[in-house]
Structure formats: C-alpha cells, structure tokens
Motif scaffolding. Structure first.
Motif, PDB file in Angstrom:
ATOM      1  N   LEU A  97      18.988  27.604  56.903  1.00 20.93           N
ATOM      2  CA  LEU A  97      18.612  27.175  55.551  1.00 20.93           C
ATOM      3  C   LEU A  97      17.938  28.312  54.775  1.00 20.93           C
ATOM      4  O   LEU A  97      18.221  28.534  53.596  1.00 20.93           O
ATOM      5  CB  LEU A  97      17.682  25.962  55.641  1.00 20.93           C
ATOM      6  CG  LEU A  97      17.444  25.219  54.328  1.00 20.93           C
ATOM      7  CD1 LEU A  97      18.746  24.695  53.760  1.00 20.93           C
ATOM      8  CD2 LEU A  97      16.464  24.069  54.536  1.00 20.93           C
ATOM      9  N   ARG A  98      17.072  29.069  55.453  1.00 22.21           N
ATOM     10  CA  ARG A  98      16.391  30.175  54.754  1.00 22.21           C
ATOM     11  C   ARG A  98      17.368  31.302  54.446  1.00 22.21           C
ATOM     12  O   ARG A  98      17.259  31.947  53.402  1.00 22.21           O
ATOM     13  CB  ARG A  98      15.224  30.713  55.587  1.00 22.21           C
ATOM     14  CG  ARG A  98      13.905  30.096  55.170  1.00 22.21           C
ATOM     15  CD  ARG A  98      12.749  31.038  55.433  1.00 22.21           C
ATOM     16  NE  ARG A  98      12.568  32.048  54.406  1.00 22.21           N
ATOM     17  CZ  ARG A  98      11.967  33.223  54.635  1.00 22.21           C
ATOM     18  NH1 ARG A  98      11.541  33.513  55.837  1.00 22.21           N
ATOM     19  NH2 ARG A  98      11.828  34.098  53.662  1.00 22.21           N
ATOM     20  N   ASN A  99      18.306  31.545  55.343  1.00 21.92           N
ATOM     21  CA  ASN A  99      19.344  32.533  55.065  1.00 21.92           C
ATOM     22  C   ASN A  99      20.033  32.209  53.744  1.00 21.92           C
ATOM     23  O   ASN A  99      20.279  33.078  52.917  1.00 21.92           O
ATOM     24  CB  ASN A  99      20.384  32.537  56.181  1.00 21.92           C
ATOM     25  CG  ASN A  99      20.174  33.661  57.175  1.00 21.92           C
ATOM     26  OD1 ASN A  99      20.525  34.798  56.904  1.00 21.92           O
ATOM     27  ND2 ASN A  99      19.582  33.337  58.309  1.00 21.92           N
ATOM     28  N   VAL A 100      20.347  30.916  53.580  1.00 17.23           N
ATOM     29  CA  VAL A 100      21.121  30.506  52.411  1.00 17.23           C
ATOM     30  C   VAL A 100      20.264  30.490  51.149  1.00 17.23           C
ATOM     31  O   VAL A 100      20.721  30.869  50.071  1.00 17.23           O
ATOM     32  CB  VAL A 100      21.764  29.126  52.667  1.00 17.23           C
ATOM     33  CG1 VAL A 100      22.504  28.640  51.439  1.00 17.23           C
ATOM     34  CG2 VAL A 100      22.717  29.197  53.851  1.00 17.23           C
ATOM     35  N   THR A 101      19.001  30.064  51.268  1.00 14.09           N
ATOM     36  CA  THR A 101      18.190  29.895  50.053  1.00 14.09           C
ATOM     37  C   THR A 101      17.440  31.161  49.658  1.00 14.09           C
ATOM     38  O   THR A 101      16.843  31.197  48.582  1.00 14.09           O
ATOM     39  CB  THR A 101      17.158  28.759  50.237  1.00 14.09           C
ATOM     40  OG1 THR A 101      16.377  29.046  51.393  1.00 14.09           O
ATOM     41  CG2 THR A 101      17.833  27.418  50.386  1.00 14.09           C
ATOM     42  N   LEU A 102      17.476  32.192  50.496  1.00 15.14           N
ATOM     43  CA  LEU A 102      16.686  33.404  50.211  1.00 15.14           C
ATOM     44  C   LEU A 102      16.983  33.977  48.827  1.00 15.14           C
ATOM     45  O   LEU A 102      16.078  34.175  48.011  1.00 15.14           O
ATOM     46  CB  LEU A 102      16.953  34.462  51.288  1.00 15.14           C
ATOM     47  CG  LEU A 102      16.165  35.764  51.126  1.00 15.14           C
ATOM     48  CD1 LEU A 102      14.684  35.528  51.401  1.00 15.14           C
ATOM     49  CD2 LEU A 102      16.684  36.848  52.063  1.00 15.14           C
ATOM     50  N   ALA A 103      18.265  34.234  48.555  1.00 14.98           N
ATOM     51  CA  ALA A 103      18.616  34.879  47.289  1.00 14.98           C
ATOM     52  C   ALA A 103      18.311  33.985  46.080  1.00 14.98           C
ATOM     53  O   ALA A 103      17.660  34.442  45.130  1.00 14.98           O
ATOM     54  CB  ALA A 103      20.077  35.310  47.302  1.00 14.98           C
ATOM     55  N   PRO A 104      18.745  32.713  46.065  1.00 19.41           N
ATOM     56  CA  PRO A 104      18.422  31.905  44.887  1.00 19.41           C
ATOM     57  C   PRO A 104      16.925  31.779  44.639  1.00 19.41           C
ATOM     58  O   PRO A 104      16.482  31.835  43.482  1.00 19.41           O
ATOM     59  CB  PRO A 104      19.039  30.529  45.192  1.00 19.41           C
ATOM     60  CG  PRO A 104      19.645  30.598  46.520  1.00 19.41           C
ATOM     61  CD  PRO A 104      19.648  32.004  46.987  1.00 19.41           C
ATOM     62  N   VAL A 105      16.122  31.650  45.688  1.00 24.06           N
ATOM     63  CA  VAL A 105      14.682  31.475  45.501  1.00 24.06           C
ATOM     64  C   VAL A 105      14.020  32.788  45.094  1.00 24.06           C
ATOM     65  O   VAL A 105      13.256  32.853  44.142  1.00 24.06           O
ATOM     66  CB  VAL A 105      14.027  30.909  46.782  1.00 24.06           C
ATOM     67  CG1 VAL A 105      12.513  30.920  46.664  1.00 24.06           C
ATOM     68  CG2 VAL A 105      14.529  29.499  47.047  1.00 24.06           C
ATOM     69  N   LYS A 106      14.338  33.881  45.827  1.00 24.49           N
ATOM     70  CA  LYS A 106      13.630  35.149  45.593  1.00 24.49           C
ATOM     71  C   LYS A 106      14.164  35.891  44.375  1.00 24.49           C
ATOM     72  O   LYS A 106      13.421  36.593  43.705  1.00 24.49           O
ATOM     73  CB  LYS A 106      13.756  36.063  46.824  1.00 24.49           C
ATOM     74  CG  LYS A 106      13.097  35.509  48.053  1.00 24.49           C
ATOM     75  CD  LYS A 106      11.636  35.895  48.118  1.00 24.49           C
ATOM     76  CE  LYS A 106      10.998  35.291  49.365  1.00 24.49           C
ATOM     77  NZ  LYS A 106       9.559  35.404  49.384  1.00 24.49           N
TER      78      LYS A 106
END
Lengths: 247, 369
Positions: A97-106
């Motif tokens: 989940l963090r792999n996937v959300t890293l770019a949109p969030v950061k």
C-alpha cells in the motif's frame, strides 16, 4: 493526433552510440510495441522518454510540450509518464500500500486517506487487495509486477512505458500480468511496450516497431510486421524467435 | 558432439564396478584417546596448582575443583565410542556390507573428531587456569582482589556515568553529522563539487588523526584560544564534540557505503514516479541503506564508547581516570579491571539488541536471511 513525438533522438553512453536517430509518433490510445534483440535500444528509448536518461540530440514532446533538454520539470513529466520495469523495482522496505501511495501523497499532494482508497480500488482490480499490507519480498514475481503496474497507474499517467515487464517472470505467471496490460489497452491507455512476447504484441499492438542497432528499422501494423516484413533483418529476427518457440 | 556426450556417459557407467571403501577409523580413534587423556592430565595439573594456591579451601570449593576435573575427563567418552565403531566397521567390511561399513566409519570418525575438539577446549581452559595461578597466584593477586573490588566499585561506577553520558551524546550527534557528510559527499553535478571536496577533505583528515589527539586539541585548544561559545562549554561537552568530530568521519563512510549499495534500479523507480532527488534519498534510499549498515554502525559505536576512556587527557574524570587513581593508591590493578568489566557489560546488550532488530526486520518484510 500525435500525442507522443520522438524526433531524431540520439543517445550515447561514452563511445557507445545506443540510439542512432530514432523517430516515432504515437497517437492517443495507441499501443506501440518495440521488438528487437537485446541491446537494440528498446529499454534505452523508454528510459529517454521519461528523462531517466538524458539524450544528446533530437527532441521528445508529450502532448505538444517539449520534454527533452534542460530546464524541463522532469518530476512533473514523470507523473504524466508512468513506467514499469523488468525487475519490478518495488521498494522493499515499504508495504504494498505504501509503495502505491508514496508518489500521490508525497508528490501529488493527495490526502493519505484518499490515495489509499484509490490504491485499494486499483489493487482490487489486479487481484492484490488482500496483499495491501504485505511486503514485496513476501510476494511472487507476478504479484510484485502487478503491484508495480498499479504503482505506475495510481497517479493517472497519460502514457505508460512498460520495459519487458514479463521477462523476469516464471512462464506460468506471465499470463496474469499480460491480462492486466490487455485490459489497460482496451480502456484506451496510451502505452509503449518493449517486449519479447511476440504473440501478445501481435494481439494488442496498434503499431509494432522493430529496433536494430539503435534505429527503428521497420514499423507498421502487427499483421504486416509479423506476416510480411519488408526488411531482411526483421525476417531473420522473427525466424529466430519462431525457432525458439516464442511465437 | 552428440557422439562424445553419449560416449563419456557409457564409460562412466563402466567405471561404476568398484564401490567406495569405508575410510579408516582406528588410527583417528587412537589419536583422539591420546589427545583426550593428555588434555585431561593437563587440566588436572592446573586444577591441582589452583588448589595449592587457595591454601586451605572450603569443602565446597574442593568439590567444585573435583567436579571440574571430572568434566575435563569427559572427552574420553566419545574417543572410547570411536573404538566401538572401528570394530563394527571392520566386521561389516569383512561381511562385504559396504554401505553399512561406510556409515559406521563416518560415525566413528565423527566421535573421534568430537573428542579432540572438546579435549583441545579443555587444554585451553587448563592453560588459562595455569596462567592465573602462575608465580604462586601473583597474577590473580594483581588483577583480582576482592577487597579492592569492593572498595573501588562505587567510585568507579559513579565516574563511569561520565563515560556513558559522553558516549550517548556523541553517538546521537554522530548519527546526524555522519549522514550529512555522506550526503554531501554524494551530491551530484557541478554545483555539488565544492561540497563533495569539503566532505572528502573532512573525512580524510579526521579519520586519520588519532582520537586522543583530537580530544587533547579540542579540550585545551578551544579554551586557550578563547573561542566564543566553545570556551564556555563544559569539558563533557567538549569531549562529546571531539569524539563527534572523529567518529562522524568513520560513520560518514559507513553511510556512504550503505547508500551506494542500494541498487540503481531503486533510484530509477523512485524518480520515474516523479519523486525529486532529495525526496528519493529521504524516503527510498536512506531508509534502506540504514537497515543495511546497522551492524557496521554498531562496530563504530562500540569503538566510540571505548574511546571515552581517553577523555581523561582533557581533564575530565571518567571511570578509567578514577580507577587509575584508586589503583595507584592501593598498588593493585583490580579497580582498572572493574572499568574493563563495565565496558563489556554495556556492550553486550547492544550487540544482542542489534541482532534482535535485524531478525525482527527480516520477519517483518518477509525476507529470508
């Protein structure tokens, strides 16, 4: 209308002239397959398109905007141009989940909850929702590659670059990954694939380019390239592929 | 090509006629018994001399010494067993039961080797006991006297708090400064060049200077030169500063090795998602690098802890200084041994903690070691 335009691109690694004037236009919703032997420049071309490699000559533009050369906001470009790699390249210290959300969030500034919701929906689509909290090393190659595709898709890129994404997979896992790519093609996502899966290329491609020694030697509709190649080199390459049982 | 392949296969099949004979056991069994008996004898002598040194020891001490002597004899047991296996091996060989004979031979040799391994360990322990009792126990007298241990313990322990303070303070600073220097050294492009050079110059210099000299120069120099801010620092802070200067240079190199060990494909993946250089470093590269460098980092931290014993040169009373003071008063080195033991005691839990950390991390990310 041309969406991605590659014009006379040259790339050197020191003395090694990897791309020797590649020109290619890709329209929106097109699926372009790059075929050719190892070292023919397929991967390098993909890496040049999202500026992972600088080019020495020529011009690349996406949606009418020149994205090669100095002064380009490469980070913005890369959010429009997603990329999936042969060896998945998931971040091993982060959950799926963090792999996937890293770019949109950061980078995208999407609120965490919203990004996770979207990520879970996409993971669900590729059958990986129940692995959302697993770590990459606990997954099979095929599962990792499906996560990597979701990671590239989550920021809604306008074009997806796929660099031999099934080359490192066990044969029985290739089908799952290709099914996803097929679905994306049907949804109308613009894609460039470097691939050795000739049967697949023939099925999904709107355009097939045969690369040889840093040049696009021949390009055309899949039926023409696979059934009636004009160039002797293309014919040789395809006959070797057929001999190895991959077509 | 095909012909030679099948040809060699055929000849290999022909060579299968003679089975591998079992390896000999008797010679190695004899050797093992000899070694076990000699080592047990050496142990008995050492224990006897310990008994003599103790003068008229209590009954339980005598019992303990006797028990140790019996323990020293234990390696004889597998050596004797090896003889049994040697006999069965010979019998099976005579009956031409090759596989069973080979099995017996392997077991017998294993027993003989075990006997020799344990016997040599007994010999080393006997040597240590003999060393401690040599010169009519003068060595033990000099290093380990119960009354001095008791009388110096409180003072030394109190002074050891200074060592611990300096170590923890410097370690925390080193973690930050070391990372900054490593990142400086890895800055890309022309703009980063001067900073890269400075980082290299710093590492080259401070890794080369002995930490005792840095402590001396920082401890006295900054005060002598009346450098603002620094002249007002307490000696403990100056010690922390000096050790930070030295150890950040080491740790920067450890960080750099960790960062460079992360495969370039991780950079490519992060950058392809639109993460900037700094963001990639912070969220993808450094977190992975830190996990890899924990063991070498602990090495440097233990080195730093040990170097806190040098801060006496700048006038701070640490445990070592205190123990030397006491030692010269009583003319005995027991207080110094106390400091040594304290250093060992604080190091072991850290080593176990790091082991546990790594195991936990491995089970969490599903990676097999």
């Amino acid at each position: 209308m041309t969406f991605l335009e590659i014009h006379d691109v040259h790339k050197h690694y020191g003395d090694h002239h990897v791309l020797q004037g590649v020109t290619l236009e890709v329209a929106r919703h097109e699926v372009v397959c790059l075929i050719g032997a190892s070292g023919s420049g397929k991967s390098t071309l993909l890496r040049c398109i999202n500026a992972l490699e600088p080019i020495q000559q020529g011009e690349i533009s996406v949606d009418g905007d020149v994205v090669s050369g100095q002064g380009v906001d490469v980070n913005r470009l890369r959010r429009n141009v997603g990329m999936v790699f042969q060896s998945y390249n998931l971040f091993p210290h982060m959950s799926v989940l963090r792999n996937v959300t890293l770019a949109p969030v950061k980078v995208g500034g999407v609120p965490k909850a919203e990004a996770e919701e979207r990520a879970l929906a996409l993971l669900d689509r590729v059958g990986m929702r129940d692995k959302a909290h697993a770590y990459p090393d606990a997954l099979s190659g095929g599962q990792q590659q499906r996560v990597a595709i979701v990671r590239a898709l989550v920021s809604n890129p306008q074009v997806l670059l796929l660099d031999e994404i099934t080359a490192a997979l066990d044969p029985e896992l290739v089908g799952d990954v290709l099914a996803i790519v097929r679905e994306l093609a049907q949804d109308g996502l613009t894609m460039l694939l470097a691939t050795h899966e000739m049967g697949f290329a023939r099925e999904v491609a709107s355009q097939v380019c045969f690369l040889h020694e840093g040049r696009i030697l021949e390009r055309g509709a899949p039926a023409q390239i696979f059934e009636d190649p004009h160039e002797e080199r293309t014919r040789q390459f395809l006959s070797r592929v057929i001999a190895s049982g991959r077509l | 090509m095909n012909d030679t392949l099948t040809g060699s296969a055929r000849s290999a099949e022909g060579a299968r006629a003679t089975p591998t004979p079992p390896r000999p056991v008797l010679p190695v069994a004899v050797l093992a018994l000899l070694v076990a008996v000699v080592c047990a004898g050496a142990a008995a002598l050492a224990l006897w001399s310990l008994h003599q040194m103790l003068g008229n020891p209590a009954a339980w001490v005598v019992a303990l010494l006797a028990a140790l002597a019996v323990t020293a004899l234990l390696p004889v047991v597998p050596a004797v067993r090896a003889f049994g296996h040697a006999r069965s091996r010979a019998r099976l060989l005579a009956e031409n039961r090759m596989a069973a004979a080979r099995h017996e031979a392997a077991t017998g040799r294993e027993h003989a080797h075990t006997a020799m391994g344990y016997a040599l360990a007994v010999l080393i322990c006997a040597g240590l006991i003999w060393f401690a009792t040599a010169n009519d126990g003068a060595i033990t007298e000099t290093f380990l006297r119960w009354e001095f241990l008791k009388s110096s313990f409180a003072d030394v322990l109190a002074a050891f708090v200074v060592n611990v303070e300096v170590a923890i303070g410097a370690q925390l600073l080193v973690l930050v400064v070391g990372l900054l220097v490593a990142v400086m050294r890895l800055l890309p492009g022309r703009a980063g060049r001067p900073l890269r050079w400075l980082a290299i110059a710093y590492v080259d210099t401070f890794r080369a200077i002995p930490s005792i000299i840095v402590l001396y120069l920082v401890g006295f120099g900054l005060k002598l030169a009346e450098v603002p801010v620094f002249r007002d620092l307490s000696p403990i802070w100056l010690a922390i500063l000096a050790l930070t200067l030295t150890y950040s240079a080491y740790v920067a190199e450890v960080y750099r090795a960790g960062i460079e060990s992360i495969h370039p494909s991780q950079w490519a993946a992060a950058r392809s998602l639109g993460l900037s250089y700094g963001m990639t470093l912070r969220t993808v590269i450094v977190p992975q690098a830190v996990r890899r460098i924990v063991p070498p980092l602990l090495n440097d931290f233990i080195g730093l802890q040990k170097d806190t014993a040098l801060i006496g040169v700048m006038g701070v009373t640490d445990a070592f200084t205190q123990s030397r003071l006491t030692a010269s008063n009583v003319f005995n080195l027991t207080p110094v041994i106390v400091v040594a033991v304290l250093f060992v005691i604080i190091t072991i839990p850290q080593a176990r903690f790091v082991d546990r950390l790594l195991t936990k991390e491995q089970s969490r990310t599903g990676r097999s070691s």
